[in-house]
Design a protein around this motif. Structure first.
Motif, PDB file in Angstrom:
ATOM      1  N   MET A  44       0.828  -1.215   0.000  1.00 30.10           N
ATOM      2  CA  MET A  44       0.000   0.000   0.000  1.00 30.10           C
ATOM      3  C   MET A  44       0.856   1.257   0.000  1.00 30.10           C
ATOM      4  N   GLN A  45       1.967   1.230   0.769  1.00 32.28           N
ATOM      5  CA  GLN A  45       2.862   2.382   0.777  1.00 32.28           C
ATOM      6  C   GLN A  45       3.478   2.615  -0.598  1.00 32.28           C
ATOM      7  N   LYS A  46       3.869   1.542  -1.284  1.00 37.71           N
ATOM      8  CA  LYS A  46       4.402   1.691  -2.625  1.00 37.71           C
ATOM      9  C   LYS A  46       3.352   2.251  -3.571  1.00 37.71           C
ATOM     10  N   ALA A  47       2.124   1.754  -3.431  1.00 33.76           N
ATOM     11  CA  ALA A  47       1.051   2.274  -4.269  1.00 33.76           C
ATOM     12  C   ALA A  47       0.798   3.746  -3.985  1.00 33.76           C
ATOM     13  N   GLY A  48       0.892   4.113  -2.684  1.00 34.63           N
ATOM     14  CA  GLY A  48       0.707   5.517  -2.332  1.00 34.63           C
ATOM     15  C   GLY A  48       1.782   6.407  -2.914  1.00 34.63           C
ATOM     16  N   ASN A  49       2.962   5.842  -3.168  1.00 33.99           N
ATOM     17  CA  ASN A  49       4.049   6.606  -3.790  1.00 33.99           C
ATOM     18  C   ASN A  49       4.004   6.562  -5.318  1.00 33.99           C
ATOM     19  N   GLY A  50       2.919   5.996  -5.871  1.00 37.28           N
ATOM     20  CA  GLY A  50       2.737   6.018  -7.328  1.00 37.28           C
ATOM     21  C   GLY A  50       3.029   4.716  -8.027  1.00 37.28           C
ATOM     22  N   LYS A  51       3.486   3.686  -7.301  1.00 40.50           N
ATOM     23  CA  LYS A  51       3.820   2.402  -7.932  1.00 40.50           C
ATOM     24  C   LYS A  51       2.584   1.494  -7.923  1.00 40.50           C
ATOM     25  N   TRP A  52       1.601   1.850  -8.760  1.00 42.63           N
ATOM     26  CA  TRP A  52       0.354   1.103  -8.770  1.00 42.63           C
ATOM     27  C   TRP A  52       0.468  -0.249  -9.463  1.00 42.63           C
ATOM     28  N   GLU A  53       1.627  -0.545 -10.048  1.00 46.64           N
ATOM     29  CA  GLU A  53       1.807  -1.845 -10.669  1.00 46.64           C
ATOM     30  C   GLU A  53       2.109  -2.933  -9.651  1.00 46.64           C
ATOM     31  N   GLU A  54       2.471  -2.535  -8.373  1.00 48.32           N
ATOM     32  CA  GLU A  54       2.755  -3.518  -7.336  1.00 48.32           C
ATOM     33  C   GLU A  54       1.477  -4.255  -6.928  1.00 48.32           C
ATOM     34  N   ARG A  55       1.623  -5.573  -6.637  1.00 45.60           N
ATOM     35  CA  ARG A  55       0.473  -6.372  -6.236  1.00 45.60           C
ATOM     36  C   ARG A  55       0.813  -7.200  -4.992  1.00 45.60           C
ATOM     37  N   TYR A  56      -0.224  -7.465  -4.204  1.00 44.55           N
ATOM     38  CA  TYR A  56      -0.060  -8.269  -2.982  1.00 44.55           C
ATOM     39  C   TYR A  56      -0.172  -9.748  -3.326  1.00 44.55           C
ATOM     40  N   HIS A  57       0.794 -10.564  -2.842  1.00 41.56           N
ATOM     41  CA  HIS A  57       0.818 -12.001  -3.113  1.00 41.56           C
ATOM     42  C   HIS A  57       0.237 -12.744  -1.916  1.00 41.56           C
ATOM     43  N   ASN A  58      -0.908 -13.362  -2.110  1.00 39.47           N
ATOM     44  CA  ASN A  58      -1.589 -14.068  -1.024  1.00 39.47           C
ATOM     45  C   ASN A  58      -0.951 -15.423  -0.757  1.00 39.47           C
ATOM     46  N   SER A  59      -0.937 -15.816   0.536  1.00 35.26           N
ATOM     47  CA  SER A  59      -0.373 -17.121   0.902  1.00 35.26           C
ATOM     48  C   SER A  59      -1.204 -17.811   1.980  1.00 35.26           C
ATOM     49  N   GLY A  60      -2.468 -17.439   2.109  1.00 39.10           N
ATOM     50  CA  GLY A  60      -3.304 -18.029   3.148  1.00 39.10           C
ATOM     51  C   GLY A  60      -4.764 -17.997   2.763  1.00 39.10           C
ATOM     52  N   ASN A  61      -5.617 -18.389   3.723  1.00 36.85           N
ATOM     53  CA  ASN A  61      -7.060 -18.446   3.475  1.00 36.85           C
ATOM     54  C   ASN A  61      -7.844 -17.609   4.489  1.00 36.85           C
ATOM     55  N   ASP A  62      -7.161 -16.708   5.190  1.00 30.36           N
ATOM     56  CA  ASP A  62      -7.831 -15.940   6.241  1.00 30.36           C
ATOM     57  C   ASP A  62      -8.322 -14.596   5.713  1.00 30.36           C
ATOM     58  N   GLU A  63      -8.775 -13.752   6.641  1.00 32.50           N
ATOM     59  CA  GLU A  63      -9.331 -12.458   6.268  1.00 32.50           C
ATOM     60  C   GLU A  63      -8.294 -11.533   5.634  1.00 32.50           C
ATOM     61  N   ILE A  64      -7.023 -11.685   6.016  1.00 32.28           N
ATOM     62  CA  ILE A  64      -5.978 -10.842   5.423  1.00 32.28           C
ATOM     63  C   ILE A  64      -5.832 -11.174   3.935  1.00 32.28           C
ATOM     64  N   ALA A  65      -5.959 -12.456   3.588  1.00 32.45           N
ATOM     65  CA  ALA A  65      -5.891 -12.841   2.175  1.00 32.45           C
ATOM     66  C   ALA A  65      -7.032 -12.202   1.386  1.00 32.45           C
ATOM     67  N   ILE A  66      -8.225 -12.180   1.969  1.00 33.08           N
ATOM     68  CA  ILE A  66      -9.361 -11.535   1.305  1.00 33.08           C
ATOM     69  C   ILE A  66      -9.089 -10.048   1.129  1.00 33.08           C
ATOM     70  N   LEU A  67      -8.545  -9.417   2.156  1.00 30.33           N
ATOM     71  CA  LEU A  67      -8.220  -7.997   2.081  1.00 30.33           C
ATOM     72  C   LEU A  67      -7.183  -7.737   0.987  1.00 30.33           C
TER      73      LEU A  67
END
Length: 651
Positions: A371-394
């Protein structure tokens, strides 16, 4: 080195595996697990706390118990002493014995046969009585009666003498055994001193005196005339006290003593592992002063509790002493066990809490980093999920948002840049126009030509040329200042020159007063600030400039704020007029009257911010007060650069 890296890799793999397993469980369950562990920890803590409360309660009860124990021992000893005192009473409560003692005192020096026969008969009665008392009590080692003239022994009916003897009768008469009972006037007196051994002997042939005894001495008096007849002496075996207390409740970790002036008289239920009574004169003096009590002190490197109770009519104390370390040994073992359990629980809680927290914090930390990278303009960055909990959904939702945001940026990016450029140019043009409104450059050149032509026509200076000169000075000041701030002194000079120009057309001049309480050369203000305010006073406040009008300029500094007041004594304003004027000067855009108060107010706010500007105070018929509030500036500033920078930053 390879072994170290291998260990780190194994640890990292293990950590990753544990965290991955935990990530398969929802945050709700993980937190429940953490709270459960906290609850267990709290329970253990409360158990530990309760243990210590129990420990101190045991300690308190121990003090009370041994105090009661010492008191009960004291009462039991008092009962035994009273029993022997009552035995002594059977001797001097016998009228025949008292009569025999009195008669023998008179017959001792009578040499007549009849007298000697009666003397021997009385002596036999007295000594038989003594023997009778002894035979009824096995713990009476010796019983004697000592008159001022002689001592009587225990004698059997067959005439055989039993019991002990006082070898040195003269020394006995000088001792406390003989004197104190007389002082007590018949009250029983108990002795436990070492002097007993040097005074009382088992028989005339004994080398050593009687030991392990207590001595009861009672002064015997005639009941009729209170004539002193002698002292009854009973030597009591100390076993009389130990047998009486046999089976009595006591602490196995403690010792019970009879304590006299010279130390321990007797030791009950002896325990070698328990502490002994210390040889301490100060302690015994304290016991004598208090009579009874419980003392905690260190003896021989051990913390002990000593309970004591005085035995009535004696200088003897019943005392019980307990080693607290030995007494509480079991309690300490329980404490150590609790500590071990607590440490194990804490370690387990720390390990579980570590992995549970890490399974939550690491994914959240990764999401925050993206999110910090995206806030600095790097919108190409993506979050890599590794679980099945609420954080993965987020994380999935964030990725969707990032994709949509990229599309939106592509659509509006170019148009937004163009809009910002237009807005910047518009603001810069607005400020440039505002400066152009008060630029006197073109007037100065023209007026200078006109002044020289007028001087040529008039062959020198005239009123016209003077007017042109003053007005030229007014213009020249604007040329000299440019876009930078000027000193307060220059601003006041500008206002003075303006008023000089105005006064050329009036016979009665408008007076300018000054009340300046600061260094005008060290303070800087925007240019063309005072002149428009004075112009407003001349035009609107004075009208035709009749006689008696004046303007006063004052300046002070209050808490880093420069306050300049321009006050006139003109006609003033009604409340409606004042409100209309305030509405005009607060307008953000300039109009036809922008070179007046509104212009000054707008320039101040553009340059310094909305916290500064002009305030108007006026009453109809009482004049007008214009107050200017500025930040204190002690060096010149380029207003155009500041405006430009502020505008760009604002965009």
């Amino acid at each position: 080195m390879n072994l170290w890296h291998g260990t780190i890799n194994v640890k990292e793999k293990w950590n990753d595996k544990v965290i991955s397993l935990l990530r398969k469980v929802s945050i709700f369950r993980r937190l429940n697990l953490a709270f459960m562990l906290l609850l267990i920890t709290a329970t253990v803590f409360l158990t530990f706390f309760s243990f210590y409360k129990y420990y101190f309660e045991i300690k308190k009860n121990t003090n009370q118990y041994i105090s009661v124990l010492a008191q009960n021992v004291s009462m039991k000893i008092e009962d035994i002493l009273q029993e022997y005192e009552e035995i002594a009473l059977t001797f001097y409560d016998d009228p025949k014995i008292i009569t025999a003692l009195k008669e023998n005192r008179m017959l001792r020096n009578d040499k007549r046969a009849a007298s000697q026969e009666l003397y021997e008969k009385n002596s036999s009665s007295i000594e038989s009585k003594l023997y009778g008392i002894k035979s009824a009590q096995k713990y009476i080692v010796n019983i004697q009666f000592v008159s001022p003239e002689q001592q009587y022994y225990m004698t059997e009916p067959n005439g055989y003498r039993r019991g002990g003897s006082i070898r040195d009768l003269d020394e006995f008469y000088k001792s406390d055994f003989y004197k104190v009972p007389q002082e007590k006037k018949g009250y029983p007196v108990w002795f436990d001193t070492s002097k007993q051994t040097a005074t009382f002997y088992k028989n005339e042939q004994s080398i050593y005196g009687l030991a392990n005894i207590m001595t009861l001495c009672v002064g015997i008096y005639s009941p009729i005339n209170r004539e002193f007849l002698g002292v009854l002496v009973l030597n009591i075996d100390l076993n009389a006290f130990s047998d009486a207390l046999e089976g009595y409740g006591y602490y196995e970790s403690g010792n019970t003593f009879l304590i006299g002036e010279e130390g321990v008289v007797m030791w009950f239920n002896p325990s070698i592992s328990a502490p002994s009574f210390p040889k301490d004169d100060e302690l015994f003096k304290s016991m004598q002063q208090q009579g009874k009590g419980v003392i905690q002190k260190e003896i021989g490197g051990s913390q002990v509790v000593l309970a004591y109770d005085a035995i009535d009519n004696t200088k003897i104390f019943a005392a019980h002493i307990v080693d607290m370390e030995v007494l509480l040994k079991g309690t300490y073992q329980t404490r150590n066990l609790c500590i071990a359990v607590l440490l194990g629980t804490v370690i387990a809680c720390l390990i579980i809490s570590y992995y549970v927290t890490k399974s939550i914090s690491d994914p959240i930390g990764g999401l925050v980093n993206i999110m910090q990278k995206a806030g600095n303009g790097k919108w190409e960055e993506r979050y890599h999920n590794s679980g099945n909990d609420e954080i993965a959904i987020l994380g999935d939702k964030f990725n969707e948002m990032a994709d949509k945001t990229n599309q939106l940026i592509e659509q509006v990016y170019i148009s937004e840049i163009r809009r910002q450029e237009i807005l910047l140019n518009w603001k810069n043009a607005k400020l440039d126009a505002l400066l152009m409104q008060i630029n006197p450059h073109f007037l100065y050149n023209t007026l200078d030509i006109i002044r020289w032509e007028a001087m040529y026509e008039a062959n020198g200076e005239s009123t016209v040329t003077q007017m042109i000169e003053k007005f030229s000075q007014l213009c020249r000041m604007g040329m000299r200042a440019g876009g930078k701030t000027i000193t307060l002194k220059e601003g006041i000079e500008h206002a003075q020159i303006y008023l000089d120009v105005i006064n050329f057309r009036h016979n009665d001049k408008i007076l300018l007063k000054k009340d300046i309480r600061i260094d005008t050369e060290a303070i800087y203000i925007p240019q063309f600030m005072l002149q428009p305010i004075m112009e407003n006073a001349v035009i609107h406040a004075f009208g035709d400039a009749s006689k008696g009008y004046e303007i006063e300029i004052s300046a002070i500094i209050q808490e880093d704020v420069l306050l300049i007041q321009v006050e006139d004594n003109g006609k003033g304003m009604t409340q409606d007029e004042k409100q209309q004027l305030e509405a005009v000067i607060d307008q953000p855009t300039s109009g036809e009257d922008s070179i007046g108060l509104g212009n000054v107010n707008r320039r101040i706010r553009l340059f310094y911010g909305d916290d500064y500007g002009i305030k108007i105070n006026s009453q109809c018929g009482e004049g007008t007060n214009i107050q200017i509030e500025l930040p204190v500036r002690r060096q010149s500033e380029d207003m155009e650069k500041v405006w430009g920078g502020a505008t760009k930053n604002g965009i």
